[in-house]
Design a protein around this motif. Structure first.
Motif, mmCIF file in Angstrom:
data_model
loop_
_atom_site.group_PDB
_atom_site.id
_atom_site.type_symbol
_atom_site.label_atom_id
_atom_site.label_comp_id
_atom_site.label_asym_id
_atom_site.label_seq_id
_atom_site.Cartn_x
_atom_site.Cartn_y
_atom_site.Cartn_z
ATOM 1 N N ASN A 173 31.711 48.370 -5.247
ATOM 2 C CA ASN A 173 30.893 48.615 -6.437
ATOM 3 C C ASN A 173 30.420 47.280 -7.012
ATOM 4 O OD1 ASN A 173 29.763 49.373 -8.862
ATOM 5 N ND2 ASN A 173 31.409 50.791 -9.407
ATOM 6 N N PRO A 174 29.101 47.071 -7.128
ATOM 7 C CA PRO A 174 28.609 45.800 -7.684
ATOM 8 C C PRO A 174 28.943 45.627 -9.165
ATOM 9 C CG PRO A 174 26.794 47.339 -7.398
ATOM 10 C CD PRO A 174 27.992 47.979 -6.753
ATOM 11 N N ARG A 175 29.237 46.743 -9.837
ATOM 12 C CA ARG A 175 29.595 46.689 -11.259
ATOM 13 C C ARG A 175 30.912 47.421 -11.468
ATOM 14 N NH1 ARG A 175 23.747 47.950 -14.195
ATOM 15 N NH2 ARG A 175 22.665 46.087 -13.399
ATOM 16 N N PRO A 176 32.032 46.765 -11.151
ATOM 17 C CA PRO A 176 33.333 47.431 -11.269
ATOM 18 C C PRO A 176 33.632 47.858 -12.697
ATOM 19 C CG PRO A 176 33.592 45.069 -10.908
ATOM 20 C CD PRO A 176 32.143 45.387 -10.680
ATOM 21 N N ASP A 200 46.014 43.472 -13.068
ATOM 22 C CA ASP A 200 46.311 43.787 -11.659
ATOM 23 C C ASP A 200 45.066 43.838 -10.777
ATOM 24 O OD1 ASP A 200 45.284 46.099 -12.833
ATOM 25 O OD2 ASP A 200 46.431 47.435 -11.531
ATOM 26 N N VAL A 201 43.979 43.228 -11.231
ATOM 27 C CA VAL A 201 42.745 43.254 -10.452
ATOM 28 C C VAL A 201 42.860 42.290 -9.271
ATOM 29 C CG1 VAL A 201 40.277 42.744 -10.465
ATOM 30 C CG2 VAL A 201 41.313 43.922 -12.410
ATOM 31 N N VAL A 202 42.718 42.823 -8.064
ATOM 32 C CA VAL A 202 42.704 42.013 -6.846
ATOM 33 C C VAL A 202 41.332 42.170 -6.203
ATOM 34 C CG1 VAL A 202 43.710 41.629 -4.567
ATOM 35 C CG2 VAL A 202 45.176 42.326 -6.484
ATOM 36 N N THR A 203 40.611 41.080 -6.043
ATOM 37 C CA THR A 203 39.294 41.124 -5.415
ATOM 38 C C THR A 203 39.451 40.938 -3.905
ATOM 39 O OG1 THR A 203 38.250 40.226 -7.402
ATOM 40 C CG2 THR A 203 36.990 40.097 -5.347
ATOM 41 N N ILE A 204 39.075 41.966 -3.151
ATOM 42 C CA ILE A 204 39.190 41.902 -1.694
ATOM 43 C C ILE A 204 37.855 41.434 -1.126
ATOM 44 C CG2 ILE A 204 39.688 43.190 0.428
ATOM 45 C CD1 ILE A 204 41.336 45.138 -1.275
ATOM 46 N N ASP A 205 37.830 40.167 -0.745
ATOM 47 C CA ASP A 205 36.616 39.574 -0.182
ATOM 48 C C ASP A 205 36.969 38.677 1.001
ATOM 49 O OD1 ASP A 205 37.912 37.617 -1.535
ATOM 50 O OD2 ASP A 205 36.170 36.858 -2.608
ATOM 51 N N VAL A 232 35.526 44.380 -2.936
ATOM 52 C CA VAL A 232 36.249 45.533 -3.474
ATOM 53 C C VAL A 232 37.134 45.083 -4.640
ATOM 54 C CG1 VAL A 232 38.007 47.271 -2.990
ATOM 55 C CG2 VAL A 232 36.256 46.761 -1.279
ATOM 56 N N THR A 233 37.049 45.820 -5.746
ATOM 57 C CA THR A 233 37.936 45.569 -6.879
ATOM 58 C C THR A 233 39.119 46.526 -6.762
ATOM 59 O OG1 THR A 233 36.104 44.871 -8.296
ATOM 60 C CG2 THR A 233 38.121 45.568 -9.396
ATOM 61 N N PHE A 234 40.256 45.973 -6.372
ATOM 62 C CA PHE A 234 41.445 46.774 -6.076
ATOM 63 C C PHE A 234 42.443 46.670 -7.224
ATOM 64 C CE2 PHE A 234 45.748 47.043 -4.265
ATOM 65 C CZ PHE A 234 45.683 48.237 -3.565
ATOM 66 N N LEU A 235 42.907 47.804 -7.712
ATOM 67 C CA LEU A 235 43.862 47.834 -8.824
ATOM 68 C C LEU A 235 45.270 47.983 -8.253
ATOM 69 C CD1 LEU A 235 41.921 50.067 -11.378
ATOM 70 C CD2 LEU A 235 41.876 47.587 -11.073
ATOM 71 N N HIS A 236 46.006 46.903 -8.220
ATOM 72 C CA HIS A 236 47.296 46.875 -7.535
ATOM 73 C C HIS A 236 48.339 47.763 -8.212
ATOM 74 C CE1 HIS A 236 51.009 45.270 -5.780
ATOM 75 N NE2 HIS A 236 50.251 44.817 -4.786
ATOM 76 N N ASP A 237 48.496 47.603 -9.535
ATOM 77 C CA ASP A 237 49.530 48.384 -10.235
ATOM 78 C C ASP A 237 49.245 49.875 -10.183
ATOM 79 O OD1 ASP A 237 50.722 46.015 -10.793
ATOM 80 O OD2 ASP A 237 50.296 46.004 -12.946
#
Length: 580
Positions: A145-148, A44-49, A62-67
Motif C-alpha cells: 500500500n503506497p499510503r499505509p 511495531d511497524v516493520v517496513t519490508i523492503d 510492505v508495512t508489517f505490524l509485528h505485534d
C-alpha cells in the motif's frame, strides 16, 4: 459590443480566480485534511523492503505490524517459530530474528518468493479454516500500500542506569564467571587468540563499541568487504539492532518459559514493550517509585573515582604552553548522569583516545580537537554544554538567562588548575604525562577532595542592604522598595546545595553578578543608572535604557525562577501614585 467585451472580461477574471482556487486553494485544503487524518503511529511497524537493495521495487514496500501478528499467533497457540528459525548451534533454542532464516545471500526474486510463499500460505490456511486472516493471493495492494494506515512511531530504547540496575538486580539472571555479579550474561569481548566471545572483567562496554548501526556497517563493507577491526571481521558481526533483538528478546523469552512464579519477572518480547512511548514512560514511573538515580548502586568496572585529564599530542614537546590539566571528579559525574553515554559516545574509553590536542581524521570522519569537544556550548555531551543545561534549571536560570552564554574569561582556571601535589612546571609543560596511572589518579583525587566542601557564599548580612529603594523614574507609581537582602538570601538558599555552583561561585561577590552583571565584582557595586541612561531609548552600543533594564532584569528573573510577582502584576512592586 462594449457590453459583450465587458462580459468577456468578467468571465475571464472569474475563470482566473477559479483556476487559482483549484490550483492553490484545494491543495491547502487537502493538506489540512491530510494533517487532520494523519495515520496513527505504532511502535511495531516493520517496513519490508528487502529487495530494494537489488534494484527498483515494482510495488511499494510492505508495512508489517509485528505485534498484531504476534498476538494473532498467540490466540492460535503459536509462537515465534512460525516466522523465525532457531539460531545455528544454539543449545537453548534461541531464535534468529530474520524472517524464515533469510540471510544476505538471498537475492531478488528468491527474496520475494520467500515472503510470498510463507505469508500467503499462512493466510490461505487460516482462511480455509474459516478464521479471520490477512490478504490472500492476488490482493497485492492490501500489503503493498503506497499510503499505509499507520506510521512508524518507534522510540529508541536507552539502557540507562535504572534499566541497567533492573537487570543486575534480577533473580532471573544468575551470576556467571563471578560469584557476585551477572555482568557476563550480557557483556562480552572478542578474544583474538581463541577467536571467541568471552567475558572481560572490568572491560564491560556499550554494545555500540562493537556492534554498528546498519548504515555504518554497510558503508565500511562497501569499501572493503573483508574489513577487520579489534573485534574481528566486521562482516560477520551483527548490527546493533540485530544484536539487541537477538540477545534481549531471546533472553526474555527464555526467562518467561522457565519462571515458576510471578515473583520472577521477565522483560517484554513485543515491539511496544520496549519501543512504545507509553511503555517507556510506565517503566520510568515504576522505577522512580522505588529508586532515585542517586541511590542506584554504582556500575563498577574498575574505573577511578577521579581522573586527571591531560591533552594528547602527536609529540610530547607540543604540550609546552598548553592549558593546565583538569582534575575530574568521575564518581560525582557518574551519579549525576543517567548513563555512561551521557559523556562516552560510542565506547567507554579515555577522552584522549579519540580527541587529541590537534584533532584527527578517522577514515572520512573528522574528530574534533579536545578543546572543541569539551567546550562546545551546543553539545550536551561536552563539559560546557552539560553545565549550560544545568544553568537552565529554575534555581540557576534567574541569573544565567540574562548573562552572556558560554564561558567567561574567568572560568578557565576553575577547571584548569595545578593539581594539589604537583608543580606549576609539571602542569604547564606536559611533565605530568610521564606520571604513572596511580600517580595521576592520586593527584586528581587530592584535588577533587579539596573541592568537595565548596559551597556558595556571599557577604555578611551587615554588608548587604536590607532594602533598596528604586525611585529615580517615579511618576505614575510610587518608588519601588525592593527587599534586597531577602532576594540575596533566597538566591543563596537555592544554590547552597548545588555542587556545580559551589565550584564556580568561588568569590563572595559572584552571587551579586547575577544582577550587577557587567561591573567588576564588588561588595559595593555601582548603581544601575551608572550604565543605563534614564532616556527612553537604548544607548548606541545596545544597552537598554534604565526603565527597560529594570523590567528586563527583574521580570526575566521572576519568570525563570518561577517567583512572584509575575510580570503583569505591576502593583505588587509599584504602588499607584496620585499622578496616575
Amino acid at each position: 459590443m462594449k457590453n459583450q467585451t465587458s462580459l468577456l472580461r468578467w468571465a475571464s477574471l472569474c475563470a482566473f480566480v477559479l483556476v487559482v482556487f483549484v490550483s492553490f486553494g484545494h491543495p491547502a485544503g487537502a493538506a489540512a485534511e491530510a494533517k487532520k487524518d494523519k495515520a496513527p503511529g505504532r511502535a511495531d511497524v516493520v517496513t519490508i523492503d528487502a529487495m530494494a537493495k537489488d534494484g527498483k521495487l515494482e510495488l511499494p514496500p510492505v508495512t508489517f505490524l509485528h505485534d498484531q501478528h504476534t498476538k494473532a499467533l498467540a490466540v492460535l497457540q503459536q509462537d515465534c517459530s512460525s516466522c523465525h528459525k532457531p539460531l545455528k548451534d544454539s543449545p537453548d533454542g534461541s531464535y534468529a530474528f530474520t524472517y524464515m532464516g533469510r540471510d544476505d545471500k538471498l537475492k531478488g526474486d528468491a527474496v520475494k518468493a520467500l515472503y510470498h510463499e510463507n505469508c500467503i500460505k499462512c493466510h490461505t490456511t487460516l482462511a480455509g479454516q474459516g478464521k479471520k486472516t490477512g490478504p490472500l493471493e492476488a490482493e497485492c495492494r492490501s500489503c503493498h500500500n503506497p499510503r499505509p494506515a499507520v506510521t512508524d512511531a518507534r522510540k529508541d530504547i536507552g539502557f540507562d542506569k535504572i534499566l541497567h540496575f533492573k537487570h543486575t538486580a534480577s533473580a532471573a539472571i544468575p551470576a556467571q564467571d563471578d560469584p557476585k555479579k551477572n555482568c557476563a550474561a550480557c557483556h562480552h569481548v572478542y578474544d583474538a587468540a581463541t577467536q571467541k566471545l568471552v567475558w572481560g572483567k572490568d572491560k564491560e562496554d556499550s554494545c555500540r563499541s562493537c556492534h554498528m548501526l546498519p548504515q555504518e556497517k554497510a558503508k565500511i563493507l562497501a569499501k572493503n568487504p573483508q574489513a577487520v577491526d579489534a573485534n574481528g571481521e566486521i562482516g560477520k558481526r551483527l548490527t546493533l539492532p540485530d544484536a539487541g533483538h537477538q540477545e534481549c528478546i531471546n533472553c526474555h523469552l527464555a526467562v518467561t518459559a522457565k519462571r515458576q512464579s510471578n515473583e520472577v519477572k521477565s522483560g517484554p518480547a513485543d515491539c511496544a514493550g520496549c519501543h512504545g512511548v507509553e511503555a517507556q514512560a510506565a517503566r520510568k514511573t515504576e522505577m522512580a517509585n522505588v529508586l532515585v538515580a542517586t541511590s542506584i548502586p554504582r556500575l563498577e568496572r574498575g574505573q577511578p573515582d577521579a581522573v586527571l585529564l591531560l591533552p594528547v599530542a602527536a609529540k610530547p614537546e607540543e604540550l609546552k604552553g598548553t592549558m593546565r590539566p583538569v582534575s575530574f571528579n568521575h564518581k560525582l559525574h557518574e551519579a549525576a548522569a543517567m548513563d555512561c553515554r551521557t559523556c562516552h559516545h560510542k565506547k567507554i574509553a579515555a577522552c584522549g583516545d579519540c580527541h587529541t590536542l590537534e584533532g584527527k581524521m578517522d577514515g572520512t570522519t573528522a574528530i574534533p580537537p579536545v578543546a572543541v569537544a569539551m567546550h562546545d556550548a551546543q553539545s550536551s555531551r561536552s563539559c560546557v554544554g552539560c553545565h549550560a543545561v544545568e544553568t537552565a534549571k529554575p534555581s540557576c536560570a534567574g541569573c544565567h538567562s540574562t548573562m552572556e552564554k558560554g564561558l567567561t574569561k574567568d572560568s578557565c582556571a576553575t577547571c584548569h588548575s595545578i593539581p594539589l601535589g604537583a608543580t606549576a612546571e609539571q602542569a604547564e609543560t606536559g611533565g605530568l604525562i610521564k606520571a604513572s596511572k596511580e600517580e595521576k589518579a592520586a593527584l586528581a583525587a587530592r584535588t577533587v577532595t579539596a573541592r568537595e566542601h565548596a559551597r556558595v557564599s556571599t557577604f555578611a548580612d551587615a554588608d548587604i542592604p536590607e532594602t533598596v529603594t528604586i525611585g529615580l523614574l517615579s511618576k505614575d507609581y510610587e518608588p519601588s522598595k525592593m527587599p534586597h537582602r531577602k532576594i540575596v538570601k533566597t538566591l543563596l538558599d537555592k544554590q547552597s546545595q548545588n555542587k556545580l555552583a559551589g565550584v564556580f561561585h568561588t568569590e563572595k561577590a559572584t552571587l551579586c553578578q547575577g544582577c550587577h552583571h557587567n561591573s567588576p565584582p564588588s561588595k559595593t557595586p555601582p548603581k544601575c543608572v551608572s550604565c543605563h541612561g534614564v532616556e527612553l531609548k537604548a544607548s548606541p552600543d545596545g544597552r537598554p535604557a534604565l526603565k527597560a533594564a529594570y523590567h528586563l532584569q527583574c521580570m526575566t528573573c521572576h519568570a525563570q525562577m518561577q517567583q512572584k510577582p509575575a510580570s503583569s502584576e505591576c502593583a505588587d512592586c509599584h504602588k499607584t501614585s496620585g499622578n496616575q
